[in-house]
Design a protein around this motif. Structure first.
Motif, PDB file in Angstrom:
ATOM      1  N   ILE A   1      29.359  59.681  20.943  1.00 36.18           N
ATOM      2  CA  ILE A   1      28.939  59.908  22.327  1.00 36.18           C
ATOM      3  C   ILE A   1      27.943  58.826  22.753  1.00 36.18           C
ATOM      4  O   ILE A   1      27.016  58.494  22.003  1.00 36.18           O
ATOM      5  CB  ILE A   1      28.241  61.285  22.482  1.00 36.18           C
ATOM      6  CG1 ILE A   1      29.173  62.401  22.005  1.00 36.18           C
ATOM      7  CG2 ILE A   1      27.825  61.519  23.932  1.00 36.18           C
ATOM      8  CD1 ILE A   1      28.560  63.779  22.072  1.00 36.18           C
ATOM      9  N   THR A   2      28.146  58.293  23.945  1.00 38.10           N
ATOM     10  CA  THR A   2      27.116  57.458  24.568  1.00 38.10           C
ATOM     11  C   THR A   2      26.585  58.213  25.786  1.00 38.10           C
ATOM     12  O   THR A   2      27.364  58.586  26.673  1.00 38.10           O
ATOM     13  CB  THR A   2      27.674  56.091  25.015  1.00 38.10           C
ATOM     14  OG1 THR A   2      28.220  55.436  23.875  1.00 38.10           O
ATOM     15  CG2 THR A   2      26.571  55.235  25.615  1.00 38.10           C
TER      16      THR A   2
ATOM     17  N   GLN B   1      28.139  60.937  15.924  1.00 36.54           N
ATOM     18  CA  GLN B   1      27.125  59.903  16.149  1.00 36.54           C
ATOM     19  C   GLN B   1      26.926  59.755  17.654  1.00 36.54           C
ATOM     20  O   GLN B   1      27.819  60.097  18.438  1.00 36.54           O
ATOM     21  CB  GLN B   1      27.550  58.556  15.547  1.00 36.54           C
ATOM     22  CG  GLN B   1      26.873  58.224  14.230  1.00 36.54           C
ATOM     23  CD  GLN B   1      25.343  58.285  14.296  1.00 36.54           C
ATOM     24  OE1 GLN B   1      24.721  58.325  15.350  1.00 36.54           O
ATOM     25  NE2 GLN B   1      24.728  58.296  13.112  1.00 36.54           N
ATOM     26  N   ALA B   2      25.737  59.260  18.032  1.00 37.48           N
ATOM     27  CA  ALA B   2      25.455  59.106  19.461  1.00 37.48           C
ATOM     28  C   ALA B   2      24.488  57.961  19.681  1.00 37.48           C
ATOM     29  O   ALA B   2      23.700  57.620  18.792  1.00 37.48           O
ATOM     30  CB  ALA B   2      24.854  60.399  20.016  1.00 37.48           C
ATOM     31  N   LYS B   3      24.569  57.366  20.846  1.00 43.32           N
ATOM     32  CA  LYS B   3      23.518  56.452  21.295  1.00 43.32           C
ATOM     33  C   LYS B   3      23.296  56.721  22.773  1.00 43.32           C
ATOM     34  O   LYS B   3      24.071  57.454  23.407  1.00 43.32           O
ATOM     35  CB  LYS B   3      23.872  55.002  20.999  1.00 43.32           C
ATOM     36  CG  LYS B   3      25.082  54.480  21.696  1.00 43.32           C
ATOM     37  CD  LYS B   3      25.350  53.045  21.214  1.00 43.32           C
ATOM     38  CE  LYS B   3      26.614  52.518  21.849  1.00 43.32           C
ATOM     39  NZ  LYS B   3      27.030  51.234  21.321  1.00 43.32           N
TER      40      LYS B   3
ATOM     41  N   LEU C   1      43.051  59.323  19.371  1.00 44.93           N
ATOM     42  CA  LEU C   1      41.754  58.830  19.852  1.00 44.93           C
ATOM     43  C   LEU C   1      41.679  59.039  21.364  1.00 44.93           C
ATOM     44  O   LEU C   1      42.463  58.470  22.117  1.00 44.93           O
ATOM     45  CB  LEU C   1      41.608  57.345  19.509  1.00 44.93           C
ATOM     46  CG  LEU C   1      40.213  56.744  19.650  1.00 44.93           C
ATOM     47  CD1 LEU C   1      39.235  57.422  18.690  1.00 44.93           C
ATOM     48  CD2 LEU C   1      40.258  55.237  19.387  1.00 44.93           C
ATOM     49  N   VAL C   2      40.717  59.891  21.779  1.00 41.56           N
ATOM     50  CA  VAL C   2      40.604  60.236  23.203  1.00 41.56           C
ATOM     51  C   VAL C   2      39.175  60.003  23.666  1.00 41.56           C
ATOM     52  O   VAL C   2      38.217  60.271  22.931  1.00 41.56           O
ATOM     53  CB  VAL C   2      41.000  61.714  23.451  1.00 41.56           C
ATOM     54  CG1 VAL C   2      40.911  62.053  24.938  1.00 41.56           C
ATOM     55  CG2 VAL C   2      42.394  61.990  22.944  1.00 41.56           C
ATOM     56  N   ASN C   3      39.048  59.501  24.884  1.00 41.49           N
ATOM     57  CA  ASN C   3      37.722  59.288  25.478  1.00 41.49           C
ATOM     58  C   ASN C   3      37.663  60.037  26.803  1.00 41.49           C
ATOM     59  O   ASN C   3      38.607  59.997  27.590  1.00 41.49           O
ATOM     60  CB  ASN C   3      37.510  57.781  25.698  1.00 41.49           C
ATOM     61  CG  ASN C   3      36.211  57.487  26.424  1.00 41.49           C
ATOM     62  OD1 ASN C   3      36.167  57.486  27.642  1.00 41.49           O
ATOM     63  ND2 ASN C   3      35.157  57.255  25.667  1.00 41.49           N
ATOM     64  N   LEU C   4      36.524  60.747  27.027  1.00 44.23           N
ATOM     65  CA  LEU C   4      36.372  61.431  28.315  1.00 44.23           C
ATOM     66  C   LEU C   4      34.955  61.270  28.852  1.00 44.23           C
ATOM     67  O   LEU C   4      34.025  60.927  28.103  1.00 44.23           O
ATOM     68  CB  LEU C   4      36.783  62.896  28.250  1.00 44.23           C
ATOM     69  CG  LEU C   4      36.053  63.896  27.376  1.00 44.23           C
ATOM     70  CD1 LEU C   4      36.320  65.310  27.879  1.00 44.23           C
ATOM     71  CD2 LEU C   4      36.528  63.801  25.930  1.00 44.23           C
ATOM     72  N   LEU C   5      34.834  61.503  30.151  1.00 42.65           N
ATOM     73  CA  LEU C   5      33.557  61.316  30.841  1.00 42.65           C
ATOM     74  C   LEU C   5      33.152  62.632  31.496  1.00 42.65           C
ATOM     75  O   LEU C   5      33.980  63.265  32.157  1.00 42.65           O
ATOM     76  CB  LEU C   5      33.722  60.237  31.922  1.00 42.65           C
ATOM     77  CG  LEU C   5      32.443  59.801  32.633  1.00 42.65           C
ATOM     78  CD1 LEU C   5      31.634  58.879  31.734  1.00 42.65           C
ATOM     79  CD2 LEU C   5      32.774  59.073  33.933  1.00 42.65           C
TER      80      LEU C   5
ATOM     81  N   ILE D   1      32.289  60.394  25.954  1.00 41.15           N
ATOM     82  CA  ILE D   1      32.582  61.071  24.676  1.00 41.15           C
ATOM     83  C   ILE D   1      33.902  60.550  24.104  1.00 41.15           C
ATOM     84  O   ILE D   1      34.938  60.613  24.777  1.00 41.15           O
ATOM     85  CB  ILE D   1      32.711  62.603  24.884  1.00 41.15           C
ATOM     86  CG1 ILE D   1      31.434  63.161  25.531  1.00 41.15           C
ATOM     87  CG2 ILE D   1      33.015  63.309  23.568  1.00 41.15           C
ATOM     88  CD1 ILE D   1      31.544  64.647  25.908  1.00 41.15           C
ATOM     89  N   THR D   2      33.846  60.047  22.867  1.00 42.30           N
ATOM     90  CA  THR D   2      35.070  59.618  22.188  1.00 42.30           C
ATOM     91  C   THR D   2      35.308  60.531  20.992  1.00 42.30           C
ATOM     92  O   THR D   2      34.379  60.778  20.207  1.00 42.30           O
ATOM     93  CB  THR D   2      34.933  58.158  21.709  1.00 42.30           C
ATOM     94  OG1 THR D   2      34.667  57.339  22.854  1.00 42.30           O
ATOM     95  CG2 THR D   2      36.214  57.683  21.037  1.00 42.30           C
ATOM     96  N   VAL D   3      36.523  61.047  20.894  1.00 46.12           N
ATOM     97  CA  VAL D   3      36.835  61.946  19.760  1.00 46.12           C
ATOM     98  C   VAL D   3      38.085  61.475  19.034  1.00 46.12           C
ATOM     99  O   VAL D   3      39.046  61.014  19.658  1.00 46.12           O
ATOM    100  CB  VAL D   3      37.031  63.410  20.239  1.00 46.12           C
ATOM    101  CG1 VAL D   3      35.732  63.998  20.753  1.00 46.12           C
ATOM    102  CG2 VAL D   3      38.118  63.537  21.295  1.00 46.12           C
TER     103      VAL D   3
END
Ligand code: NAP
Length: 351
Positions: free
Chosen positions: A183-184, A237-239, A316-320, A253-255
């Motif tokens: 996660i960023t 993990q996150a930044k 691999l999925v990314n969401l906002l 968020i990337t999962v």
């Protein structure tokens, strides 16, 4: 709901403290809570002024006036206190059911217990505590409020980012399964940053002007999520970066999922959650071409922007997800406070 509103007080009347008070008044008649006192280091004139006028949320939609030690709001008297320590106030004399600690200055059990010894019956903190042992429960409303029980005295409302991320990750883990999470946080500026470069922060990057740069900062989000979702421990993990806006943030968020999926399926999970009774008022879903300021004063914990969901390969999925870091979180403080006091009133324990 109790026959009378539960009495609460605020310690710390900054961004979150003021949003909590205002959110309660914007909920209107029938709210189950009543704010009887607030404590901050600020003088009464400044407290009246910043309650009436807010650069982010606009003018207070009601009457605000200080008279003596009362902040009159729509005719109610909120007692204004100015004490730097918990011991400076007779909390039991205020007759409160719960203290909402919104200064961010009390981060472990020993510090929190100072309020209990000074007469507060129980405390709800507006931030995650240093460790899970420092609090009786950490609650993300919509996910684990059933953990609240009669015997608890120190409870944390987690963080605004945790309130956004945890429900979404739980939904995805339950529906599809998650192997890894990254996660960023893209977060608006906060009062722990200076307007122009200045000393007074041990995190060197937080000495830099909030309105000049995109600033990477440390974050406890990954560990915070693990407290709520131990089934994902060691796989998150996150930044975080702070950006030069006044309010509203988002999680990128990337999962890595446990089985094959696609952006459409992830969006369907989110759409169904937004329409569900459990997440009503907590999760929303949109595909409109929004920018962050559209969510200023939005009470949801997470607004999933389905137009931004992407997949790369089958797993691999990314969401906002957007969130008003002030207003959404302040509304969760009220939700948790009311639910907690309802549990106390009915002497309910963990089954
Ligand atoms: N802002 C957000 O988006 C957000 C979201 C979720 C959670 N939180 C958490 O909520 C907490 C407060 O954040 P905030 O953004 O509201 O900060 P803030 O705007 O700086 O407000 C904190 C207020 O508490 C006052 N204060 C400091 N020491 C005090 C004491 N000993 N007793 C009583 N009041 C005291 C501060 O006065 P001075 O300014 O004079 O020090 C200030 O008015 C932090 O833990 C933060 O992490 C913030």
């Amino acid at each position: 709901m109790a026959n009378r509103p539960y009495k609460i007080a605020l310690n710390g009347y900054g961004r979150i403290g003021r949003c909590v008070l205002r959110a309660l008044y914007e909920r209107g008649a029938g709210a189950g809570l009543e704010i009887v006192a607030l404590n901050d280091l600020a003088d009464q004139a400044s407290i009246e002024y910043l309650t009436r006028f807010d650069s982010t949320h606009g003018r207070f939609p009601g009457e605000v006036k200080v008279d003596g030690d009362c902040l009159h709001i729509n005719g109610d008297c909120v007692k204004v206190l100015r004490q730097p320590t918990p011991e400076g106030i007779d909390w039991s004399g205020l007759g409160i059911d719960l203290l909402l600690e919104c200064s961010g200055q009390y981060v472990n059990r020993a510090q929190g217990e100072r309020f209990l010894r000074a007469g507060a019956p129980r405390v709800l903190f507006s931030q995650p505590m240093a460790s899970e042992a420092d609090v009786d429960a950490t609650i993300v409303f919509g996910v684990n409020q059933e953990r609240l029980s009669h015997g608890q005295t120190l409870v944390s409302n987690a963080s605004c980012t945790t309130n956004c991320g945890v429900p979404l990750l739980k939904l995805l883990n339950d529906a599809i399964g998650l192997e890894q999470v990254f996660i960023t946080t893209i977060h608006s500026a906060m009062n722990d940053q200076p307007v122009i470069d200045a000393y007074h922060h041990e995190d060197l990057r937080r000495t830099r002007s909030a309105f000049q740069s995109v600033i990477p900062v440390s974050t406890g989000l990954a560990r915070g999520i693990e407290r709520l979702l131990p089934e994902l421990a060691g796989r998150i993990q996150a930044k975080a970066v702070r950006v030069p806006t006044l309010n509203v943030s988002c999680l990128d968020i990337t999962v890595l999922t446990s089985r094959d999926t696609c952006a459409d399926e992830v969006n369907q999970v989110m759409r169904e959650a937004a329409a569900s009774e459990r997440f009503a008022g907590l999760i929303a879903y949109t595909e409109l071409p929004h920018a962050s300021c559209d969510f200023n004063h939005d009470p949801h914990s997470a607004i999933v922007d389905g137009s931004q969901t992407r997949s790369s390969g089958p797993r691999l999925v990314n969401l906002l997800a957007w969130f008003d870091n002030e207003w959404g979180f302040a509304n969760r403080m009220l939700d948790v406070a009311e639910h907690y006091l309802h549990v106390i009133n009915h002497k309910k324990d963990i089954p």
